[in-house]
Structure formats: C-alpha cells, structure tokens
Scaffold this active site. Sequence first.
Site, short mmCIF file in Angstrom:
data_model
loop_
_atom_site.label_atom_id
_atom_site.label_comp_id
_atom_site.label_asym_id
_atom_site.label_seq_id
_atom_site.Cartn_x
_atom_site.Cartn_y
_atom_site.Cartn_z
N ASP A 116 4.17 -3.81 13.78
CA ASP A 116 3.77 -3.33 12.45
C ASP A 116 2.46 -4.00 12.01
O ASP A 116 1.53 -3.33 11.55
CB ASP A 116 4.91 -3.65 11.46
CG ASP A 116 4.55 -3.33 10.03
OD1 ASP A 116 4.62 -2.15 9.67
OD2 ASP A 116 4.17 -4.25 9.28
N GLY A 124 1.43 -2.60 1.71
CA GLY A 124 2.12 -1.56 0.91
C GLY A 124 1.91 -1.57 -0.60
O GLY A 124 1.33 -0.63 -1.15
N GLY A 158 8.23 -2.56 -0.33
CA GLY A 158 9.26 -2.22 -1.32
C GLY A 158 9.06 -0.75 -1.66
O GLY A 158 7.91 -0.31 -1.82
N LYS A 165 -1.44 -2.48 11.38
CA LYS A 165 -2.24 -2.70 10.17
C LYS A 165 -3.64 -3.22 10.53
O LYS A 165 -4.63 -2.82 9.91
CB LYS A 165 -1.52 -3.67 9.24
CG LYS A 165 -0.30 -2.99 8.61
CD LYS A 165 0.64 -3.96 7.94
CE LYS A 165 1.79 -3.21 7.28
NZ LYS A 165 2.92 -4.06 6.97
N GLY A 189 17.54 -5.30 2.27
CA GLY A 189 16.84 -4.01 2.38
C GLY A 189 15.42 -4.14 2.92
O GLY A 189 14.65 -3.20 2.90
#
Lengths: 346, 370
Positions: free
Chosen positions: A230, A164, A327, A234, A216
């Site tokens: 996930d 990310g 993030g 990738k 979070g």
Amino acid sequence: MRLMSSYGLVKIVVIGFGNVGRGLAKTIALKNNELTKKLNITVKVVGVVDSKGMALKKDGFTGIELLKLLEQPRSSVGSCEVYGRNYVDIEELYGEVQPDIHVELTPANYDTGEPGLSNIRRALNYGLNVVTANKSPLVKAFNELTALAQVRNVKFKYTGTVMGATPFLRALKWMKAHRVEYLRGILNSTSNYILTLMHEKILSIEDAVKEAQLIGLAESNPSLDIDGLDAAAKLVIISNTLGHSIRFENVERSSLRGIDLRDIMIAIKNGYVYKQVSTLDLVKKRASVNVERIPVNDVLAGVKGAMNAVHIVTDTGEYFFQGKGGGGVETAHTVLNDVLEIALGD
Amino acid sequence: MFSVVKVGGSILRSTEDYVKTAAELRNLIEEGERFIVVVSAAKGVTDKLLKYLNSSSKAIDEVKEFYVNAAREIGGFKLVKRVEEEVSRVSSIQVKYGSVNPAICDYVLSIGERLSKIILRGALDLVGVNSTELDARDFILTNNVHGDAEIDLEKTEPRVSKLREFISEGVIPVLEGFIGSSPEGFVTTLGRGGSDYTATAIAKILGLEKVYLVTDGPGVYVANPSIIKRVEVIPKLSYSEAYEASLHGVKRFNSKTFKVLLGSKGIRVYVGEWGKFSTVIDDNTGDEGPKIIATSRDESHLRVSIIGEGVYRAKYVVKAVSSLRDLGEHVLGLNVNYPRPSITLLFKDEEGANEAVLTLYKALLKGDDT
Ligand SMILES: NC(=O)c1ccc[n+]([C@@H]2O[C@H](COP(=O)([O-])OP(=O)(O)OC[C@H]3O[C@@H](n4cnc5c(N)ncnc54)[C@H](OP(=O)(O)O)[C@@H]3O)[C@@H](O)[C@H]2O)c1
C-alpha cells in the site's frame, strides 16, 4: 472541463459502496444543506454501485434515501426497494442518470488494477470527470489515465489515494514552483497502528493485527499494509504526480513480519523505535518502503497510531505534513473536496 | 417542538418487545408527538458482552442468537445479514477484558446498542413508521475516557442540530444511546445507563422541552421496592434531587444523565412506562424535605440515603436520627452531605440497613412517628 448538469448542481455516481463509499453517502446526506448554503452547490448522488448490483435515481437520492441505502447490507444495494437493480451495468447507469462525475471507490488490486482501471478508462472515455481514492489504477496506468483526461478535457482527481484523510497530494500538486528532491514519511496507517501497539503495549504482531482488525483499520488479509504494498503504491502516485515515473515493481520493500517483540524491546532500551518508513529520493531516483529502526527523537517516531506524516525536502525549504491517513468518513471528505473542486471549476 | 424518547433495555427482552415498542412509538406519533428515538441494547446484552470480553465465547453466540432471531422474525434475510455483519466484526476475535485496548472494549460493548437499533428500525418499518437509522458515532462526540466518556456538548451541537432536518421532513431518527466517538475517532461508551445520558444531552443541546425515559416501571420509587412492598412512585423531582438520587444508585441511573441538566431551564424528563410516566423531573425545586430513601453499597458499607431538597437541615436530620433510635447498634455513622440534597447513614449489616429503610420510610415519607 465538461460543464455541470446545470448551475449549482453536480450529479455523481459512486462506484464502490464500502467504507469510503458509504462514508461519502453519509457525508453528503448530513452536510449537503450546509454545503449548498456555503458554496451554492448541491451534490446529488444519482447512482451507487457495489460488486453485485446498483441503485439509481435520475433526480438524485434525498438525504434520507441515502441514509436508507446505508442500511443495506454489504453487496446489497441492488436489492434496495424501487431504485435497486441486481446487476452492474455502468454504461446503462450513465445512460440513464447522465452524471457529471464518476467517483471510483472500488478495492485496490495491484496485479491488474481492476476493476478500477477499466471503470476509470470507461468514465474518461465517456467524457466524465473522475475522482478516485483507489490507488491501483494509478499505479498501473498513471500516465495513460492522466493523458486520457486531458484529451477528453475532463478532470481527474485522486487526492484521497495518499494519506486518505489529509489533503497532502493537493498541497504537493500546488507547489509547482518548488523542486521536490526528497521525501520521507509514514504512509500506511494500519502498519503504523500495529507498530505503535507493539511498542506501547508490548503486543505481538499477531495480537496487534487482531486489534487493528477489530478497530476496523486492518483488512482480514493485512498483507497489502504490513508487506508495504500500500505504501509503495502511494510512493508511485506521489512520484508520478511530481512528474517522475517510477514502477511499482521497482519500489524496494520489506515486511513488518520480520519484527518480533525481542527486536522491539531491544530497540526501546536503546532509544529507538521501529517504523515503516517510505522514502522517495528523486535525485538518486530510488523509492523504498522499509521497516526501519529510527531514534526516538526522529520526527517520524512521534507519528503514532493511525496518523500519517510526510517530511519533504525541496530546493527552497523543508516541510512537514501530518494528518490522519484514512477512515471511511474522513477519506470521504477528501473525495468530496475533490468533487466540489471540480464543481467549482477549480 | 419535538422530544427525545429513550427506549430502555428493560422493555426490550424479546422480539415481540421490539414490535410492541414500535407500535407504542407509532401511537405517540398518532397523538401528534414528533421525536428522536434513542435506543439501548436489549436486556442483558451488555452483561453478555462483558462476559465475552472476559473470555466467554459462548456469550457472543448468545448475543448473536438473540438478535439474529429477532432480525429473522422482524425483517427477514437482509436484517439477518446486517446483524451477522456486525457480530462478525467482533466474534472473530477472542479478546480478554483489561488486557486489551479500552477502545476495543468499547467497540465490543457498542454492538449491543448498534444491533438493537437495527432491530428497532426493522420493527418501525413493520408498523409503518417512516424512520431512519443514524449512527451515534457521527453525532455524539465525547472525550476519550473509554468506558465512562463525557459528551462534549459544544462539539456535538452542530451535529445534533441536523436531527431537526430529519424531523421536519417527517422522519423519525433512531440512534443508539450509550455510545459516542472520541476525538481520535474511536467508539466510546458513556457508562452504565448511558443511554439516558445520550437522551438528556440531546435535549439540553437542542433546548427541547420533553424527554421520555421509557422503562419497565411506572417511575422512580420513593424507596427500594424489594424492601418495601407496594411502594409509591415519586411524582416530581428537581434536577439536583435526581442527580443526587443517581449518585446513590437509584434506578441505576447514570449520574451524568442529570448532571448535564443542572442549571438548565425548561426540560422535563418523564420517567415511566408507556402510557404512565409517573415521575417528572424538571427545573422546579419544588417542596423541601425528604423524597426518596435510597440504598447503595460501597466496598465496606451499606448506605441508606435520604434525598430531597433541604434534607440537610437540622429538623430533618433530627427526625431521621430519632426515628432510628432502636437501630442504634447497626448504625456506623451519619454524613450530612451539605450543600447536596442528601444525608447518608452507614450500616454494617443488611438487616439493619433494611430495617432503617422501613423505619425512615414510615417516619419521613408517610409521616408516621410511632
Ligand atoms: N478505507 C480507507 O480508509 C481508505 C483510505 C484511502 C483510500 N482507500 C481506498 O479507497 C477504496 C475503497 O476503500 P474501502 O475501504 O471503501 O473498501 P471496501 O470497504 O472494501 O469497499 C469496496 C467497495 O467496492 C465494491 N466493489 C468491489 N468490486 C466491485 C466491482 N467490480 N464493481 C463495483 N463495485 C465493486 C465492493 O462491493 P461489495 O460491497 O459488494 O463487496 C465495496 O462496496 C480502496 O481502493 C482503498 O484502497 C481507502
């Protein structure tokens, strides 16, 4: 490439207004002046969409208006004053605001690829450039989407889908003269954070997941992360980017759920740690995401918390990339860099 | 030139207080002031969040109830939804203070300010002030000392500078005090009274002339008002006197609020209530001599401190000691904190300490030698 609306101005629509979508709106609101000065480019958000509605403004939202959009609760952009519509109709949106770039930031769904897959298809067919951080459309239809972009002569960028916040894919794509043979890394921040807590604070997996949720990082259903889906997605994207098609279903996986505190204690005592390690062997044509016991002096053992890292072996040398995996605001920066690159005609 | 207005929790006790505060801010704008608003959590909320961290799930319900009610009355369903979204992030997880990651404690504590900001923004809309919410985590960068973080002025500067853009567009930025973001990207808190520190740090970074710390009293009292009835407010303090006062527990100021100003020029900090900011703190050292008699307590002693530029000089020490001759048996010792502007007397009992405050107040601040 399709020309931008007018020189120096790039109009984008943001589909998906969650962590990354909001991070993008905020980044543009706070950094636009700086970017305009530096690059002579002004990014205008002309439309924002969530699962229930959309907000559109033909001339682009001002910085303050973007910040005010952030004050809308989740699933409520459609009810914002003046610009809101309580339904989603992306064709209507395109027709009214005439964007240059469609930014796809909807959630990943590895069963169907939707809603991202149809959204990206529609955008490319409409002749729009596309930037996405959503992995699942690429996992489902990498070749189709990249080919469609070529046929339509538009750009399709997805740097934010892997690591990310770190432009690893960008570097990998650029290394055209290298032949990448093998790759091994930590590609999922949440599971790495959870494992770090389990080792350093001796927390059970349940407690570690709770902490990751509170901070979070983890979703309320952490399965995509801790069961390796996930990271597997990738690997599929990395492999396809390197020109090797692999299927998501063929990535071997094991889950963090199999590890308990006793395993961790024994590993620590013997100089090992557990990590979710993603491996892509392009020579043997194998891909896996496994929870592995690795020695503490392994370069991946030092990659802690929300960090990601990839070690690649090529025909000419080995390279190590490390950086934050995600993030909202950080990933939004990667997305924005893709947008800017398109705008700059790179 | 604009200023920073810090709205303290002591004036945010009810929904009406948010509306009143918004109206006062509008008055300031009508008087021609332009400013950044830094807001604290409502009165008592941080304590409740600490209780929650100590395993009281009732405490988080109380926090939620307070803010949901305020949201309902001020902004309707959208505001309520936002409050619920914020609270749900922490209320679904029962955490135990100390046993958890300090970053999590800070995350939990930070929602008091975050919610307060949401409500104040709603109230500003209600009274017709054009404002925008900002997230302190995007602007205030700190070290990673969770619970007592220090603002990294250099790293914060380019971000805080953007606030100028908003103000020049006629919008009032509202951001939370007390919180920031660590280099790892986690929420940090600045310690008790940290919102004042946010305000003075912003002023220091932007070179602003005025900071208003709005509280529930007219200013800084010269002595503890629960010991001395009808005690006066000190009209003027230097940064170093205010810093010293904060180290001795005066007004429960966070000491970093004034530490960050030491050596600065031209920033005036007004402490008080709306329409009456009776204490001004600035770079001017002013007159020498005792200004404040402060009381504080450490593990084993009660401390009575005399604060003022030059109070460590023999003439003030002698005057203080001789005024206390009748209290000799209560006094454990005396520290002259040279070169800091204070002297401290240590007491073993509260009775002696309170008596000393009264005596010192009369002798040193009222000039009564009898
Ligand atoms: N978060 C990260 O750090 C990170 C890093 C790299 C990549 N990614 C990827 O980036 C994407 C976005 O992540 P995120 O964290 O922002 O997710 P998120 O917080 O769940 O936000 C997703 C957004 O998409 C909206 N949405 C859902 N269905 C939609 C539909 N049919 N049409 C339009 N909008 C729809 C949601 O609407 P509502 O608001 O109405 O629910 C929400 O606004 C994901 O694919 C994720 O895997 C995320």
